[in-house]
Design a protein around this motif. Sequence first.
Motif, PDB file in Angstrom:
ATOM      1  N   LEU A  98       0.820  -1.209   0.000  1.00 37.58           N
ATOM      2  CA  LEU A  98       0.000   0.000   0.000  1.00 37.58           C
ATOM      3  C   LEU A  98       0.858   1.265   0.000  1.00 37.58           C
ATOM      4  O   LEU A  98       0.508   2.266  -0.631  1.00 37.58           O
ATOM      5  N   SER A 101       2.204   1.973  -3.518  1.00 35.24           N
ATOM      6  CA  SER A 101       1.226   2.535  -4.452  1.00 35.24           C
ATOM      7  C   SER A 101       1.162   4.057  -4.362  1.00 35.24           C
ATOM      8  O   SER A 101       0.571   4.704  -5.231  1.00 35.24           O
ATOM      9  N   ARG A 102       1.755   4.635  -3.320  1.00 36.09           N
ATOM     10  CA  ARG A 102       1.734   6.092  -3.148  1.00 36.09           C
ATOM     11  C   ARG A 102       2.940   6.772  -3.805  1.00 36.09           C
ATOM     12  O   ARG A 102       3.088   7.983  -3.742  1.00 36.09           O
ATOM     13  N   ASP A 108      -0.970   3.162 -11.250  1.00 38.44           N
ATOM     14  CA  ASP A 108      -1.408   2.335 -10.128  1.00 38.44           C
ATOM     15  C   ASP A 108      -2.628   1.487 -10.497  1.00 38.44           C
ATOM     16  O   ASP A 108      -3.730   1.998 -10.655  1.00 38.44           O
ATOM     17  N   LYS A 111      -4.923   0.089  -6.534  1.00 36.02           N
ATOM     18  CA  LYS A 111      -5.820   0.793  -5.609  1.00 36.02           C
ATOM     19  C   LYS A 111      -7.022  -0.066  -5.233  1.00 36.02           C
ATOM     20  O   LYS A 111      -7.510  -0.854  -6.037  1.00 36.02           O
ATOM     21  N   VAL A 112      -7.531   0.152  -4.011  1.00 37.27           N
ATOM     22  CA  VAL A 112      -8.721  -0.569  -3.585  1.00 37.27           C
ATOM     23  C   VAL A 112      -9.990   0.215  -3.925  1.00 37.27           C
ATOM     24  O   VAL A 112     -11.064  -0.374  -4.076  1.00 37.27           O
ATOM     25  N   TYR A 113      -9.867   1.546  -4.090  1.00 39.80           N
ATOM     26  CA  TYR A 113     -11.036   2.374  -4.401  1.00 39.80           C
ATOM     27  C   TYR A 113     -11.141   2.611  -5.906  1.00 39.80           C
ATOM     28  O   TYR A 113     -10.140   2.597  -6.621  1.00 39.80           O
ATOM     29  N   ASP A 115     -11.839   4.868  -9.413  1.00 36.43           N
ATOM     30  CA  ASP A 115     -11.394   6.170  -9.899  1.00 36.43           C
ATOM     31  C   ASP A 115     -12.194   7.278  -9.208  1.00 36.43           C
ATOM     32  O   ASP A 115     -13.422   7.352  -9.353  1.00 36.43           O
ATOM     33  N   LYS A 313     -17.201   2.818  -1.758  1.00 41.20           N
ATOM     34  CA  LYS A 313     -16.933   2.324  -3.114  1.00 41.20           C
ATOM     35  C   LYS A 313     -17.939   2.858  -4.125  1.00 41.20           C
ATOM     36  O   LYS A 313     -17.665   2.875  -5.322  1.00 41.20           O
ATOM     37  N   CYS A 425       2.231  -0.309 -10.472  1.00 39.65           N
ATOM     38  CA  CYS A 425       1.885  -1.004  -9.237  1.00 39.65           C
ATOM     39  C   CYS A 425       0.720  -1.961  -9.482  1.00 39.65           C
ATOM     40  O   CYS A 425      -0.312  -1.562 -10.027  1.00 39.65           O
ATOM     41  N   THR A 427      -1.340  -5.560  -7.457  1.00 37.25           N
ATOM     42  CA  THR A 427      -1.542  -6.137  -6.134  1.00 37.25           C
ATOM     43  C   THR A 427      -1.263  -7.634  -6.197  1.00 37.25           C
ATOM     44  O   THR A 427      -2.060  -8.383  -6.765  1.00 37.25           O
ATOM     45  N   ASN A 445      -6.963  -3.206 -10.555  1.00 32.52           N
ATOM     46  CA  ASN A 445      -8.090  -2.280 -10.485  1.00 32.52           C
ATOM     47  C   ASN A 445      -8.277  -1.702 -11.887  1.00 32.52           C
ATOM     48  O   ASN A 445      -7.367  -1.071 -12.432  1.00 32.52           O
TER      49      ASN A 445
END
Length: 473
Positions: A98, A101-102, A108, A111-113, A115, A313, A425, A427, A445
């Motif tokens: 995580l 990813s920054r 990326d 991301k979990v969220y 756009d 989400k 990035c 996951t 994502n």
Amino acid sequence: MKKYEELIEQIRRQIQNEIWQTGEKLPSLRKQAEMSGVSLMTVVHAYQVLESQGWIVSRARSGYVVTPKIENCDSTPSNEPVQKTESVDINDFVFEVLQASRTPNITDFGKVYPDPTLYPRQHVNKSLISTARTLSASSAMDNLPPGNLELRQHIAKRYAAQGLAVHPDEIVITTGALEALNLSLQSVTQPGDWVVVESPTFYGALQSLQRLSLRALSIRTHPTDGIDLESLEDALQSHQVKACWLMTNHQNPLGFTLSLEKKKRLMALLSKYDVYLIEDDVYNELYFGSEKPLPAKAFDNHGKALHCSSFSKSLVAGFRIGWVAAGKMAVTIQKLQMMSTLSASAPIQMTLASYLSTRNYERHLRQLRRTLEQRKFATWQELRNHLPAQVNINCTDGGYFLWLELPRGFDATELYRRALKENICITPGKMFSAGDFHNHCFRLNVSFELSDLRLRAIRTLGELIRSMLATRS
């Protein structure tokens, strides 16, 4: 039966009846969607399952053709039915990924969220400004657990629209879904208890088990069909399980949605063994068909399902507002919340209550679902064009993740590290398992628009994978 399952059965029968001959090309994805009256992603899902079962095969840039007759076309997951983990240790690796990813200027896919440009910022900000003008000195106290009454009433009405009778007093507003899930798990377990999770599962579930010193039983989970209920019952028979933390709709990372029949069987099984369901349902609004999927809670006749969700989400991530429909556990969860975060933000609760009183949310959701479906399909097509044939792309008709599986023995964690050097990035599958059971997989994502930068990143991922596969042969 779901629409993609109906389409699978239809095409299967056609092949068996020799309407489609060996080597003959099936209708294109768009043509099949047109003929069948279903979405593009439903056809993608159906063709993908038929391919995994050996009925059809994809030919680069020419579509799908019928394969020679096969004797056994059942696809079965290859991992162990039940994996026991006495001590979960995942947080350090999750933190590393995580943080990576920054990195500035990174492309990326991790991301979990979704756009953030898809969120209705203008309308939400209007509600926020209106709320700020009406805040009173007592607002904080008025919104303590179980949370803002108007917001809980709006959520109860959304349950009612699906035929679920959930009283506002059963709902506890939390700081995001993760707090709802954590508090729910804490309310029904003690350190050292066994908890069932899917394999693979959302890494947040594993972090919660680690934090609460709980032991994990990871149950084999199929990319299309979901959790193996026979393996689950074996685990319930052999271990004193206190809770199951499961995603029944658009599961992260695989993407499947359990059938209604399977949800019924799941709840009957948990009732039989007196086990609580912690239902993580944060993607329930992100379906691509015409009908919102029911949660497993709809089939709970014994008060064993704690249904957790959020607006993070589907509406706006930064507000961090979630909830749990906790039934008889609502008061216990409120007490636990008051010993930790005290309550979710009062102004944000009031803002969401104001926003939900308009028709803007439904209009936003319709547009959001259309955009996510288009972007998921477009990214799937690009990945099919640029990734090696050995990469299996699990694509389902909902959510915004793709799960990619390579041959066992492939090191997706090493792929993640090599991709980072190229400012990309992903996951890695290791994040979704209490062991190394899914280290040959990774998640993407695909909610973002396919910019030139993202297209180049997909091509680079293809090159990296080919290079790594070549060194294994």
